[in-house]
Design an enzyme around this catalytic site. Structure first.
Site, short mmCIF file in Angstrom:
data_model
loop_
_atom_site.label_atom_id
_atom_site.label_comp_id
_atom_site.label_asym_id
_atom_site.label_seq_id
_atom_site.Cartn_x
_atom_site.Cartn_y
_atom_site.Cartn_z
N ASP A 83 -59.90 -22.26 37.60
CA ASP A 83 -61.07 -21.35 36.93
C ASP A 83 -62.29 -21.31 38.29
O ASP A 83 -62.12 -22.37 39.12
CB ASP A 83 -61.71 -21.56 35.89
N GLY A 182 -71.42 -19.68 28.56
CA GLY A 182 -71.77 -20.57 27.96
C GLY A 182 -72.71 -20.39 26.86
O GLY A 182 -73.47 -21.00 26.07
N VAL A 232 -62.40 -18.20 27.58
CA VAL A 232 -63.19 -18.81 26.48
C VAL A 232 -63.13 -20.30 26.65
O VAL A 232 -62.25 -21.12 26.83
CB VAL A 232 -62.37 -18.45 24.86
#
Length: 280
Positions: A83, A182, A232
Site C-alpha cells: 500500500d 483513518g 479498509v
C-alpha cells in the site's frame, strides 16, 4: 498456490459474483488467520495490503511466505499488495520479495512527475506480472503515520484522470472523491457523480481509499459507480485494539497470550465478513 495479482484476483471475484474486492490492511501477524477465516466463510478471494511500516516491522519474506502458505493450505486465492509507497527502491524491494501488487503514490508530486514515476514503476512491474495502483488527487486524513490536513484535500478531476490513464495505463487508479483516511467516528461524503464521470472517462478499475468511514449505502453505490477495489484498514485496527484492551485488562500475567487475542481476531473476522458482503 501462487499469489495472484490484482487483475487476476478481480477476475476470480467476479466469477464468484462479487463486483469489487476489499483490500484489507494487515497490522500485525497475529491478525492473519482471521483474514483467511473471513474469506473462507464468504467464499471470497482475499486481497491483503501492507503498509511500508508494517512490511519493515514484520519483514517482507515472512509476510510473503506466511501469506502464500495460508493461501495454499486454506485454498483461498490471495493477492499481497504494497500500500501507499512513494519510494521506488522500496517498491522494487517488495517486488523482489514476492509481492504480487504494488501502489506507487505520487499524488503529492507535480502532475508530470507523478506520470513519469508511475511509468517507471509500471516498467518494473509488467515483466514480473505484478499489478500497479497509482493515485491522483489528495485524500485527507492519516495513513501509516502520514497526515494530510483536510484543507489540503484535492479532488481528482475527470480531465486529469483521463490524461493520466492514457499516459501511464495503470492497472487501477486511486481517486479522491470525498473519503478520508483513518475516519471511524464520522461519515464520509462521497461525490458519486464525480466518481461515475471519472470511471466513464478512464474505463479503469478505480480504488476507494478510506473505506472505514463510508456508510453501507454509499459503499454499494460507489461499487456500482466504478469502484473495484476498496481499502479498509482503520476499522480492523480499532476493533482489534479495543478487544485487546478489554481482555488484557481482565487477564492474569500467567494466562496464555492466545486467550487475549482470540476475541480480537474474532472481531476482525466479523468486520471483514461485513465488508465483503457489501461487494456482492
Amino acid at each position: 498456490m501462487k499469489l495472484y495479482n490484482f487483475t487476476e484476483l478481480l477476475q476470480v471475484a467476479k466469477q464468484r459474483d462479487f463486483k469489487a474486492l476489499g483490500s484489507f490492511n494487515l497490522h500485525c501477524l497475529e491478525m492473519l488467520p482471521a483474514y483467511f477465516k473471513a474469506a473462507k466463510a464468504t467464499n471470497s478471494p482475499l486481497m491483503i495490503q501492507i503498509s511500508t511500516g508494517t512490511a519493515k516491522y514484520l519483514g517482507h519474506k515472512l509476510l510473503v511466505d506466511s501469506i502464500r502458505s495460508l493461501s495454499e493450505s486454506e485454498d483461498v486465492p490471495t493477492c499481497l499488495h504494497l500500500d501507499h509507497c512513494s519510494d521506488l527502491a522500496a517498491i522494487k524491494f517488495a517486488m523482489d520479495a514476492g509481492f504480487s501488487s504494488v501502489m506507487y503514490d505520487g499524488s503529492h508530486l507535480p502532475f508530470e512527475e507523478n506520470i513519469a514515476n508511475t511509468r517507471e514503476v509500471i516498467g518494473m512491474a509488467r515483466p514480473r506480472n505484478i499489478t500497479v495502483e497509482a493515485e491522483l488527487g489528495a485524500i485527507g486524513g492519516s495513513e501509516d503515520g502520514k497526515c494530510l490536513a483536510m484543507s489540503d484535500m484535492a479532488f481528482t478531476t475527470v480531465e486529469e484522470a483521463k490524461r493520466f490513464v492514457e499516459e501511464t495505463h495503470p492497472d487501477m487508479l486511486a481517486v479522491s472523491v470525498g473519503t478520508v483516511h483513518g475516519l471511524y467516528t464520522g461519515k464520509a461524503e462521497i461525490q458519486h457523480q464525480r466518481l461515475a464521470e471519472i470511471y466513464a472517462a478512464t474505463q479503469t478499475p478505480l480504488v476507494l481509499h478510506g473505506g472505514t468511514g463510508v456508510s453501507d449505502e454509499d459503499m454499494r453505490q460507489a461499487v456500482q459507480g466504478g469502484i473495484e477495489k476498496v481499502n479498509v484498514g482503520t476499522e480492523m485496527n480499532v476493533q482489534w485494539v479495543g478487544e485487546c484492551q478489554n481482555t488484557f485488562s481482565k487477564g492474569k500475567v500467567n494466562d496464555s497470550v492466545r486467550n487475549f487475542l482470540v476475541p480480537a481476531n474474532d472481531a476482525v473476522r466479523n468486520v471483514l465478513m461485513e465488508k465483503i458482503a457489501l461487494f456482492r
